[in-house]
Design a protein around this motif. Structure first.
Motif, PDB file in Angstrom:
ATOM      1  N   TYR A 253       0.821  -1.209   0.000  1.00 12.10           N
ATOM      2  CA  TYR A 253       0.000   0.000   0.000  1.00 12.10           C
ATOM      3  C   TYR A 253       0.853   1.256   0.000  1.00 12.10           C
ATOM      4  CZ  TYR A 253      -3.523  -3.431   1.268  1.00 12.10           C
ATOM      5  OH  TYR A 253      -4.339  -4.524   1.265  1.00 12.10           O
ATOM      6  N   GLY A 254       0.239   2.351  -0.430  1.00  7.10           N
ATOM      7  CA  GLY A 254       0.910   3.643  -0.444  1.00  7.10           C
ATOM      8  C   GLY A 254       1.060   4.177  -1.845  1.00  7.10           C
ATOM      9  N   LEU A 255       1.909   5.182  -1.987  1.00 10.69           N
ATOM     10  CA  LEU A 255       2.200   5.774  -3.284  1.00 10.69           C
ATOM     11  C   LEU A 255       3.350   5.028  -3.944  1.00 10.69           C
ATOM     12  CD1 LEU A 255       2.101   9.511  -2.121  1.00 10.69           C
ATOM     13  CD2 LEU A 255       0.266   8.247  -3.270  1.00 10.69           C
ATOM     14  N   THR A 256       3.434   5.107  -5.282  1.00  9.60           N
ATOM     15  CA  THR A 256       4.547   4.435  -5.957  1.00  9.60           C
ATOM     16  C   THR A 256       5.889   5.014  -5.511  1.00  9.60           C
ATOM     17  OG1 THR A 256       4.250   5.919  -7.842  1.00  9.60           O
ATOM     18  CG2 THR A 256       3.200   3.758  -7.981  1.00  9.60           C
ATOM     19  N   THR A 257       5.885   6.291  -5.196  1.00  8.45           N
ATOM     20  CA  THR A 257       7.043   6.915  -4.553  1.00  8.45           C
ATOM     21  C   THR A 257       6.554   7.513  -3.240  1.00  8.45           C
ATOM     22  OG1 THR A 257       8.052   7.448  -6.693  1.00  8.45           O
ATOM     23  CG2 THR A 257       8.893   8.603  -4.753  1.00  8.45           C
ATOM     24  N   ASN A 258       6.845   6.854  -2.142  1.00  3.65           N
ATOM     25  CA  ASN A 258       6.279   7.251  -0.860  1.00  3.65           C
ATOM     26  C   ASN A 258       6.886   8.545  -0.344  1.00  3.65           C
ATOM     27  OD1 ASN A 258       4.445   5.039  -0.330  1.00  3.65           O
ATOM     28  ND2 ASN A 258       6.254   3.758  -0.132  1.00  3.65           N
ATOM     29  N   ILE A 259       6.057   9.326   0.327  1.00  2.00           N
ATOM     30  CA  ILE A 259       6.545  10.535   0.980  1.00  2.00           C
ATOM     31  C   ILE A 259       7.030  10.161   2.374  1.00  2.00           C
ATOM     32  CG2 ILE A 259       5.109  12.120  -0.320  1.00  2.00           C
ATOM     33  CD1 ILE A 259       3.182  12.177   2.008  1.00  2.00           C
ATOM     34  N   LYS A 260       8.047  10.849   2.844  1.00  2.00           N
ATOM     35  CA  LYS A 260       8.638  10.514   4.131  1.00  2.00           C
ATOM     36  C   LYS A 260       8.391  11.656   5.107  1.00  2.00           C
ATOM     37  CE  LYS A 260      12.081   7.342   2.280  1.00  2.00           C
ATOM     38  NZ  LYS A 260      13.511   6.952   2.248  1.00  2.00           N
ATOM     39  N   THR A 261       7.160  11.736   5.547  1.00  2.00           N
ATOM     40  CA  THR A 261       6.790  12.754   6.528  1.00  2.00           C
ATOM     41  C   THR A 261       5.429  12.427   7.113  1.00  2.00           C
ATOM     42  OG1 THR A 261       6.435  15.121   6.894  1.00  2.00           O
ATOM     43  CG2 THR A 261       5.675  14.223   4.796  1.00  2.00           C
ATOM     44  N   PHE A 262       5.198  12.911   8.327  1.00  3.46           N
ATOM     45  CA  PHE A 262       3.875  12.865   8.946  1.00  3.46           C
ATOM     46  C   PHE A 262       3.333  14.274   9.146  1.00  3.46           C
ATOM     47  CE2 PHE A 262       5.838   8.863  10.591  1.00  3.46           C
ATOM     48  CZ  PHE A 262       5.012   7.991   9.885  1.00  3.46           C
ATOM     49  N   ASN A 263       4.018  15.253   8.571  1.00  2.00           N
ATOM     50  CA  ASN A 263       3.550  16.637   8.622  1.00  2.00           C
ATOM     51  C   ASN A 263       2.287  16.755   7.777  1.00  2.00           C
ATOM     52  OD1 ASN A 263       3.106  19.386   7.980  1.00  2.00           O
ATOM     53  ND2 ASN A 263       5.245  19.864   8.427  1.00  2.00           N
ATOM     54  N   PRO A 264       1.156  17.128   8.373  1.00  2.00           N
ATOM     55  CA  PRO A 264      -0.118  17.130   7.635  1.00  2.00           C
ATOM     56  C   PRO A 264      -0.124  18.040   6.425  1.00  2.00           C
ATOM     57  CG  PRO A 264      -0.359  18.243   9.752  1.00  2.00           C
ATOM     58  CD  PRO A 264       0.962  17.548   9.772  1.00  2.00           C
ATOM     59  N   PHE A 265       0.575  19.164   6.475  1.00  2.00           N
ATOM     60  CA  PHE A 265       0.547  20.091   5.353  1.00  2.00           C
ATOM     61  C   PHE A 265       1.455  19.615   4.219  1.00  2.00           C
ATOM     62  CE2 PHE A 265      -0.996  22.543   8.920  1.00  2.00           C
ATOM     63  CZ  PHE A 265      -2.140  23.094   8.370  1.00  2.00           C
ATOM     64  N   ASN A 266       2.541  18.939   4.553  1.00  2.00           N
ATOM     65  CA  ASN A 266       3.353  18.333   3.501  1.00  2.00           C
ATOM     66  C   ASN A 266       2.585  17.214   2.806  1.00  2.00           C
ATOM     67  OD1 ASN A 266       5.465  20.018   3.970  1.00  2.00           O
ATOM     68  ND2 ASN A 266       6.773  18.516   4.969  1.00  2.00           N
ATOM     69  N   ILE A 267       1.853  16.424   3.600  1.00  2.00           N
ATOM     70  CA  ILE A 267       1.046  15.352   3.021  1.00  2.00           C
ATOM     71  C   ILE A 267       0.000  15.927   2.080  1.00  2.00           C
ATOM     72  CG2 ILE A 267      -0.661  13.552   3.556  1.00  2.00           C
ATOM     73  CD1 ILE A 267       0.882  13.051   6.165  1.00  2.00           C
ATOM     74  N   GLN A 268      -0.614  17.021   2.469  1.00  2.00           N
ATOM     75  CA  GLN A 268      -1.653  17.642   1.659  1.00  2.00           C
ATOM     76  C   GLN A 268      -1.101  18.279   0.386  1.00  2.00           C
ATOM     77  OE1 GLN A 268      -5.039  17.953   1.937  1.00  2.00           O
ATOM     78  NE2 GLN A 268      -5.230  16.750   3.815  1.00  2.00           N
ATOM     79  N   MET A 269       0.063  18.915   0.470  1.00  2.00           N
ATOM     80  CA  MET A 269       0.481  19.819  -0.599  1.00  2.00           C
ATOM     81  C   MET A 269       1.701  19.369  -1.398  1.00  2.00           C
ATOM     82  SD  MET A 269      -1.912  21.975  -0.243  1.00  2.00           S
ATOM     83  CE  MET A 269      -1.379  23.092  -1.528  1.00  2.00           C
ATOM     84  N   HIS A 270       2.375  18.290  -1.024  1.00  2.00           N
ATOM     85  CA  HIS A 270       3.678  17.993  -1.628  1.00  2.00           C
ATOM     86  C   HIS A 270       3.583  17.766  -3.136  1.00  2.00           C
ATOM     87  CE1 HIS A 270       3.670  13.595  -2.539  1.00  2.00           C
ATOM     88  NE2 HIS A 270       2.634  13.631  -1.741  1.00  2.00           N
ATOM     89  N   HIS A 271       2.494  17.163  -3.612  1.00  2.00           N
ATOM     90  CA  HIS A 271       2.413  16.888  -5.052  1.00  2.00           C
ATOM     91  C   HIS A 271       2.117  18.162  -5.841  1.00  2.00           C
ATOM     92  CE1 HIS A 271       2.404  14.093  -8.366  1.00  2.00           C
ATOM     93  NE2 HIS A 271       1.268  14.594  -8.821  1.00  2.00           N
TER      94      HIS A 271
END
Length: 390
Positions: A253-271
């Motif tokens: 499970y997850g993204l094909t290239t996983n993000i390495k953070t639990f910061n909610p705003f990075n999760i929301q906006m990184h892409h």
């Protein structure tokens, strides 16, 4: 008996088991907030799921991932205070001015038609969020967890409402707004319980309904899972339009290239950051257009495009923090949940100033917890500031 009856009725909301007569309304302001009503059931079922997993000798839920998922759910609920009315306004306008004919809001046939049309609209909304990069930038939030459990269901984008209603606007030609709003909520609630690995296949229901088995495929990052099973309640749309895939084996499970953070705003906006960085660096109008509106797999080089879905990274992002910090974050996160619940219940009577202060404190708290779980060296300074800002 009344309490038990009410409990069973609200539990039924999660499975779309509702009485059409009791869930049909003439006016928007009469429609209950069904999602808020079942929040205690979300919590209860998450706890029950973890107890069963522990009994089956599986590992417990990862605290950092669960808090990250629940944080996205809180942010999404906060965003609804501003976006929902704005989005619904267009639906109401089209219904009042351009509807083709009028369905009686209290008829069971209207309820059934609304159920089908809302689910059909969700299928296309969901499909476009996977097949158009600028929309995927929002939807990837829901797929960013490397776990698959009931907390994952609550990991949602704050920006979905800005464009989700576009795919429901054809319904406004026939479906009364209040009836639509009811089914929009039930469609969302149904999709909560299918985010689990505890339920295998469900026999003949697998041919008609979206089930945990089907939705596990949708969340998989293995090659055979990519861009499959978009259905909300019904899986028949996927079978009709060629996007159905049966579960075959264990899924990552997850993204094909996983993000390495639990910061909610990075999760929301990184892409979004990734898209706009590429947009301004790439040359040519066509390439810029494709960066925004083509598939997330698109790249200038065909070879890079072919490889995009094959670069699966299975490393689990799980930085370890001391147990006392885990307990600290859990306790303070529980407090934030209470503050958020109270805010949602009183937001209509709060002054604008109090509302902004409450929203800001919740967002600051969730960010601080993300920094702590990411083991950022500056997390202690942010947390000290947050503590003194209470």
């Amino acid at each position: 008996m009344e309490i038990l009856s009410e409990y069973v009725k609200r539990l039924g909301y999660l499975f779309y088991l509702v009485d059409p007569k009791q869930s049909s309304f003439e006016n928007i302001n009469e429609v209950p907030d069904y999602i808020t009503q079942v929040i205690p059931y979300f919590v209860s079922l998450i706890v029950i799921e973890q107890i069963i997993l522990f009994a089956k000798n599986y590992r417990f839920i990862r605290v950092n991932d669960a808090i990250a998922s629940l944080s996205q759910g809180i942010l999404m609920e906060l965003s609804k205070t501003g976006f929902k009315g704005f989005a619904l306004m267009y639906y109401i306008y089209i219904y009042q001015n351009w509807r083709v004919f009028t369905l009686e809001w209290h008829h069971t046939s209207t309820w059934i038609i609304a159920f089908i049309t809302v689910d059909f609209g969700f299928y296309w909304f969901h499909r476009f969020t996977h097949e158009m990069n600028i929309l995927w930038a929002a939807h990837q939030v829901h797929h960013s967890s490397q776990e698959y459990n009931l907390t994952t269901a609550l990991r949602q984008s704050v920006l979905h409402l800005l464009f989700q209603y576009i795919f429901y606007l054809p319904s406004a030609l026939v479906i009364p707004p209040a009836v639509f709003l009811v089914h929009n909520q039930f469609n969302v609630l149904y999709q909560f319980w299918i985010h689990t690995q505890l339920i295998g296949t469900m026999g003949p229901l697998e041919y008609i309904l979206n089930t945990p088995s089907h939705h596990r495929v949708h969340h998989g990052k293995d090659d055979y899972c990519i861009d499959k099973n978009y259905g909300g309640v019904l899986i028949i749309w996927d079978r009709l339009f060629g996007t159905f895939q049966q579960e075959l084996h264990y899924i990552s499970y997850g993204l094909t290239t996983n993000i390495k953070t639990f910061n909610p705003f990075n999760i929301q906006m990184h892409h979004y950051f990734s898209i706009f960085c590429k947009f301004f660096k790439i040359n040519g109008f066509k390439n810029k257009y494709m960066t925004l509106f083509a598939s997330p797999a698109w790249d200038v080089e065909p070879i890079a495009q072919q490889k995009c879905h094959k670069s699966v990274n299975n490393d689990i992002y799980d930085p370890q923090i001391p147990i006392f910090q885990q307990i600290y974050v859990l306790i303070h996160f529980a407090i934030i949940i209470l503050i958020h619940t109270n805010l949602m219940q009183t937001i209509n009577v709060l002054s604008h100033y109090r509302e902004v202060i409450s929203l800001s404190f919740i967002c600051l708290s969730l960010t601080s917890f993300g920094f702590i779980m990411d083991r950022k060296y500056w997390s202690k300074y942010v947390e000290i500031f947050r503590s003194f800002s209470i």
